[in-house]
Design an enzyme around this catalytic site. Structure first.
Site, mmCIF file in Angstrom:
data_model
loop_
_atom_site.group_PDB
_atom_site.id
_atom_site.type_symbol
_atom_site.label_atom_id
_atom_site.label_comp_id
_atom_site.label_asym_id
_atom_site.label_seq_id
_atom_site.Cartn_x
_atom_site.Cartn_y
_atom_site.Cartn_z
ATOM 1 N N HIS A 63 0.841 -1.204 0.000
ATOM 2 C CA HIS A 63 0.000 0.000 0.000
ATOM 3 C C HIS A 63 0.878 1.258 0.000
ATOM 4 O O HIS A 63 0.571 2.237 -0.670
ATOM 5 C CB HIS A 63 -0.869 0.066 1.270
ATOM 6 C CG HIS A 63 -1.928 -0.984 1.364
ATOM 7 N ND1 HIS A 63 -1.920 -1.975 2.318
ATOM 8 C CD2 HIS A 63 -3.048 -1.184 0.633
ATOM 9 C CE1 HIS A 63 -2.989 -2.730 2.173
ATOM 10 N NE2 HIS A 63 -3.686 -2.285 1.162
ATOM 11 N N GLN B 106 -9.519 -7.429 -10.189
ATOM 12 C CA GLN B 106 -10.116 -6.181 -9.680
ATOM 13 C C GLN B 106 -9.664 -4.996 -10.529
ATOM 14 O O GLN B 106 -10.463 -4.129 -10.895
ATOM 15 C CB GLN B 106 -9.703 -5.973 -8.214
ATOM 16 C CG GLN B 106 -10.006 -4.579 -7.698
ATOM 17 C CD GLN B 106 -9.802 -4.439 -6.201
ATOM 18 O OE1 GLN B 106 -10.640 -4.871 -5.414
ATOM 19 N NE2 GLN B 106 -8.698 -3.835 -5.781
HETATM 20 O O1 PAF Z 1 -8.328 -3.724 -2.971
HETATM 21 C C1 PAF Z 1 -8.945 -3.322 -1.949
HETATM 22 O O2 PAF Z 1 -8.370 -3.134 -0.867
HETATM 23 C C2 PAF Z 1 -10.451 -3.083 -2.033
HETATM 24 O O3 PAF Z 1 -11.057 -4.001 -2.883
HETATM 25 C C3 PAF Z 1 -10.802 -1.642 -2.435
HETATM 26 C C4 PAF Z 1 -10.321 -1.302 -3.836
HETATM 27 C C5 PAF Z 1 -10.190 -0.669 -1.436
HETATM 28 C C6 PAF Z 1 -12.327 -1.453 -2.401
HETATM 29 O O4 PAF Z 1 -12.848 -1.712 -1.135
#
Ligand code: PAF
Length: 280
Positions: free
Chosen positions: A37, A156
């Protein structure tokens, strides 16, 4: 850095930054932040004037109540890391600040154009409906110029690109490479739930994926899929949910190597579900 919990306050701060002609970078997260992150945040900070990170464990994308309950949460530690990384604003709303009662309980409708028929979409029905539901809301509130997502969640990311196009958000989606632990294990908030010995075991996942890359020239996709499945089966404590080799754009399963492809895997290590992927 400030922490805000309401949409109203968030929108005021964003309007203020925009009025000063600041470019806005946005990293949506569910917290329990790790080095992966922080790489997204640092990239955002290097490319934008004002940087926003959301921390929200989105209930509508979980299809397993115990997974939602056990999802790690640590806002104080997250805030320290974000301040150090140069974040300007953390948006950490409650569920009620985001969803009405009816929004919490219905499945958000979206035409995924087939991107959701395999892998995570197949094994976690409704998961991507929840992801699109929350990310589209966050995009509407934050109105960023750029938003940053990790390639670990390959499917995603493909869906976020599709959603951004279909819902006509004027936002640049930036794909960021997977960050790995020294053992090769892809960084994930879920790794926190692994015991020390499980963490060692889980490193076999990336090791097997890297090894599989060596034999793309002498195996067809289906043969390579079988090889990976067999290798995972040999590791005690790993239980494969799926391994698929798919077209990197359409996410459909491929039978030959004529297109850019990616191998995506989901594996349980004990009770912890981990995902990873590799480009072929
Ligand atoms: O990847 C994630 O942590 C989640 O799917 C996100 C994009 C923050 C949406 O809740």
């Amino acid at each position: 850095m400030i922490i805000v919990t309401t949409v109203e306050k968030l929108e005021t701060e964003i309007a203020n930054a925009r009025s000063k002609m600041k470019s806005i970078g946005f990293v949506p997260t569910m917290g329990a932040l790790h080095a992966g992150h922080i790489e997204l945040v640092k990239r955002s900070v290097s490319e934008n004037d004002y940087n926003v990170v959301s921390i929200f464990v989105n209930p509508t994308q979980f299809n397993n109540a115990s997974d939602l309950e056990k999802y790690p949460r640590n806002i104080e530690a997250d805030a320290l890391l974000l301040e150090e990384a140069g974040c300007d604003l953390i948006f950490a709303p409650s569920i009620d600040a985001i969803y009405t009662e009816s929004e919490k309980n219905y499945r958000f409708e979206f035409d995924f154009e087939g991107l959701d028929t395999v892998m995570e979409g197949k094994f976690r029905p409704g998961h991507f409906n929840g992801v699109v539901q929350i990310v589209s809301k966050l995009f509407t509130f934050v109105k960023p110029h750029r938003s940053y997502f990790g390639e670990k969640d390959f499917q995603q990311l493909a869906i976020i690109h599709l959603m951004t196009k279909k819902l006509e958000f004027d936002i640049q989606i930036i794909d960021c490479p997977i960050v790995r632990e020294p053992s090769g294990l892809a960084m994930s908030s879920r790794n926190e739930r692994l015991t020390t010995s499980q963490r060692k075991t889980a490193a076999s996942i990336s090791k097997i994926l890297f090894e599989s890359k060596q034999s793309v020239t002498n195996r067809l996709p289906l043969e390579l899929k079988n090889w990976v499945e067999n290798e995972i089966a040999k590791v005690d404590e790993l239980k494969l949910e799926y391994f698929e080799i798919v077209d990197a754009n359409t996410l459909q399963i491929i039978n030959n190597w004529s297109v850019a492809s990616v191998g995506c895997i989901a594996v349980f290590c004990g009770e912890v579900r981990l995902i990873d992927n590799i480009r072929y």
